[in-house]
Write a protein that holds these residues in place. Sequence first.
Motif, mmCIF file in Angstrom:
data_model
loop_
_atom_site.group_PDB
_atom_site.id
_atom_site.type_symbol
_atom_site.label_atom_id
_atom_site.label_comp_id
_atom_site.label_asym_id
_atom_site.label_seq_id
_atom_site.Cartn_x
_atom_site.Cartn_y
_atom_site.Cartn_z
ATOM 1 N N ILE A 1 3.060 -1.687 4.131
ATOM 2 C CA ILE A 1 2.618 -0.295 4.059
ATOM 3 C C ILE A 1 3.801 0.620 4.323
ATOM 4 O O ILE A 1 4.780 0.232 4.937
ATOM 5 N N ARG B 1 -4.577 2.388 5.678
ATOM 6 C CA ARG B 1 -3.430 1.537 5.308
ATOM 7 C C ARG B 1 -3.162 0.522 6.413
ATOM 8 O O ARG B 1 -2.952 -0.664 6.162
ATOM 9 N N GLU C 1 -3.812 7.152 6.233
ATOM 10 C CA GLU C 1 -2.829 6.391 7.003
ATOM 11 C C GLU C 1 -3.502 5.294 7.836
ATOM 12 O O GLU C 1 -3.021 4.163 7.934
ATOM 13 N N ALA D 1 1.176 5.569 -0.367
ATOM 14 C CA ALA D 1 0.422 6.628 0.302
ATOM 15 C C ALA D 1 -0.132 7.683 -0.656
ATOM 16 O O ALA D 1 -0.855 8.574 -0.236
ATOM 17 N N ALA E 1 0.841 -1.202 0.000
ATOM 18 C CA ALA E 1 0.000 0.000 0.000
ATOM 19 C C ALA E 1 0.870 1.243 0.000
ATOM 20 O O ALA E 1 1.619 1.487 0.934
ATOM 21 N N ILE F 1 -3.437 3.914 -1.120
ATOM 22 C CA ILE F 1 -4.379 4.165 -0.017
ATOM 23 C C ILE F 1 -3.869 5.393 0.716
ATOM 24 O O ILE F 1 -2.858 5.339 1.410
#
Lengths: 335, 558
Positions: free
Chosen positions: B289, B277, B274, B49, B47, B271
Amino acid sequence: MLRVIVRRLLQLAVTLIALSALIFIWLRNLPGGPVEALLGERATPERRALLIKALGYDQPILVQYGKFMQRVLTGDLGNSIRTGDPVTDVIARAFPATIELAVAAMIIAVGLGVPLGYLAARYRGRLLDNLTIAGTLLGISIPIFFLGYLLKDVLTQDIHWFPPSGRISTGMDNTSVTGFYVLDGLLTREFDASADALWHLILPAITLATIPLAVIVRITRASVLDVLNEDYVRTAEAKGLRHRTIRGRHILRNALLPVVTTIGLQTGALLSGAVLTEKVYNWGGLGTLITDSISGGRDYPVLQAIILLAALVFVLVNLLVDLSYAFIDPRVRVR
Amino acid sequence: MQARRLRTAVSLVAVAALAVGAAGCAESDRGDDNSGEAKTGGTFIFAGAGDPKNFDPIFNDDGESFRPVRQMYDTLVQHKPGTADLVGGLAESWEHDPEGKVWTFKLRQGVKFHDGTPFNSAAVCYNFDRWYNMKGAAAQSQMIYYQDVFGGFAKNEAEGAGQALYNKCEAKDDSTAVVTLNQYKGAFPGAFALTALSIASPDALKKGDADTVKQNGDSFEYSSFATTTPVGTGPFTFGGWDKAKNEITLNRNPDYWGEKAKVDKVIIKVIKDENTRKQELRAGTVQGIDFPAPADRKALSGEGFQVLDRPAFNILYLGINQKNPKLKDLRVRQAIAYALNREQLVQTKGPGGTKVADEFMPDTVLGYAPDVQKYEHNPEKAKQLLKDAGAEGLTLNFYYPPDVSRPYMPNPQEIFTVLANDLQAVGIKVTGKPRPWNGGFKDDVQQFGKQDLHILGWTGDYNDPGNFVGTFFGRGKVEFGDQAMTEMFAAITKADGTVDEAGKKAAWEQVNRDIAAKWLPAVPVWHAPPAIVVTKDVQGMIASPLTDERFNTVSVNK
């Protein structure tokens, strides 16, 4: 009648142009802009100047607006600053996601709301009624993002019943036909994709449905209570009609009129709720697009397009309502 | 009527059954297999950010674009995994002439681009020439790293752009490329490892019309090469970018010249939130992540996730703006430095592994001087210095961005509170000025210089002191009040232009000593290691100080 329509359409055009100017000037006067977002931390004065010039932000705002309108009139809404994609593509991708979510939320709200409201009225003052009233109060007052995170925490983290975010499992093979994933899966016979999309849809739809559900329950309950006291219900009962007939034909049918109006109004309200719900569930619809376009460094073209689109829909709906009044009530036409 | 009801009921049951079936599949897919051995095959889902911009390396400068780019391309020089040290990439070795102008690269043999065309010196020169000859303001304005490194273009589209450092590239033979510069620059060879300077297939660049960056209204539209047909030599090939689903798919390159990827497929899922994630990680729907919140690190590691600290290759500093005449006095700036209890800040607010900074670059960078003047927490000395400078009762505004989390500054609000308290304790009145990162902070601080004090920082791009100290203090900047520290500028320019390794090291060490003792244009605060988190099923993930993680070493054991 024709003159009314033409006049209203002209008014519509003027409203939209004024609105577009307002939005344009307002957005460009907000602190921070795409230049900062594009340059990141490595901004030097020269680079900033180069980009400002390249994007034309050094020109007077009226010149910028003129260029913008020129493009809009040719049907070109520009390209997204964040992704470089044509704005029309960006919106076309996000639109089905929001509609799919809104329709699912409405199915839950209406499907549960009308029967619950009816039952609450029938058993007025009893436990079921009290519970329903308390539930609707909670439903109306609980903030969407709080409920969203709560549901996620319990149902995806503590017990793994639902996926935490997104519209479909990562890596799931599905063919996009309409952009509505649940429907697409059925159309293309990719039933596992359809079921997976449905599974992803449930929590966001419940989250989004809470407020309209609560409103629909309350309106239905109040409306059914009104109808229960009507003479024709008593007459029907006196005539010895079957309870089922009385409930269906006499009570529910008449009570539903204000409920239908409310459903219409709530559908509009869903779109604003979608901004928060989509954020919580990383849904990727118009709501997500709005928040991303603001926080990701003022994606002017996308923001302008979404706001104008929303305004256009709003103004058009108003126009339709007004015209239908004029159609129903000739006195309006005279004014 | 009855029939219709029956049909409705049947379809409802069918949909429910499908849904339950899907849940069952998801459950069984997650079944644990604790054999403990690295497996090949399967899919690694990570994932990210944020959205990548596009996949043409030269037009990018952000980590989210670089993550997929790094899997698809290679650079001439690369970083040894997990460090900022340089090792061979597409070039097996490199050397420069005594003047540091002529760089000769011995290229790896038998390497092929994903489209089957051979990688050779002609391909290298094609890329260098392409960057140098890039036309159009739209394209040039987006080549941020190129300009950082090479200064200018064959024909600059903007006023103020510098003279080009690049002169020419010659393909001596198939495996020897010679790049000639107009003058030496300290950034090399480190800068050859920049992801933005990855080598792309000339054929694909031409076919995908890669040089055409169209400006349309407020935005830029990139070529098909950048968006749908990127071709490099890396361990993964481009599989697709589903923008509706926010997924980038990369496929294993079976012909990779280096360590071949263990997984068949990598999916990078965007994603932005936060918290989401983290939830996806816990739900097992992603296996890695980036940038967990500092507060979550302990919990995640307690739950059995692997929290991998990247060696800190960054710096957080307290900027001092000398536009305020009071702050021109070195004693006042020193007083500010003595007032700060950075040790305590590191202990209470720093992510695990954070270290107090004494210089504006990490100690792994050449030219770090172990013997600079250090400013221990000493409020009495701070008060005395303020008194000597006649600056008692000083009131300063302090800008900070409460709404962001940066690798070097995960919690700006908390950092501000602690630093402001320290300053108040020595009698400096502090007016906090919180400003949104993208909606005021960067403009006010870097463009208008409205602040007296501010917190900001930097993550290094490559292993070179110029990339840290030179970036901040190599010339007058609005951020620090355009301070006329000509002596400092000259010393930095000289150090940056020193070709000889030992001389360069000595020059930079002296710069760092003088910055601490004589100039102190800002106060270094800390080096904070950002983290990357993977599930316990993941093996072979090597956290990089430059966030230069390559997924070919990663396997998913499940």
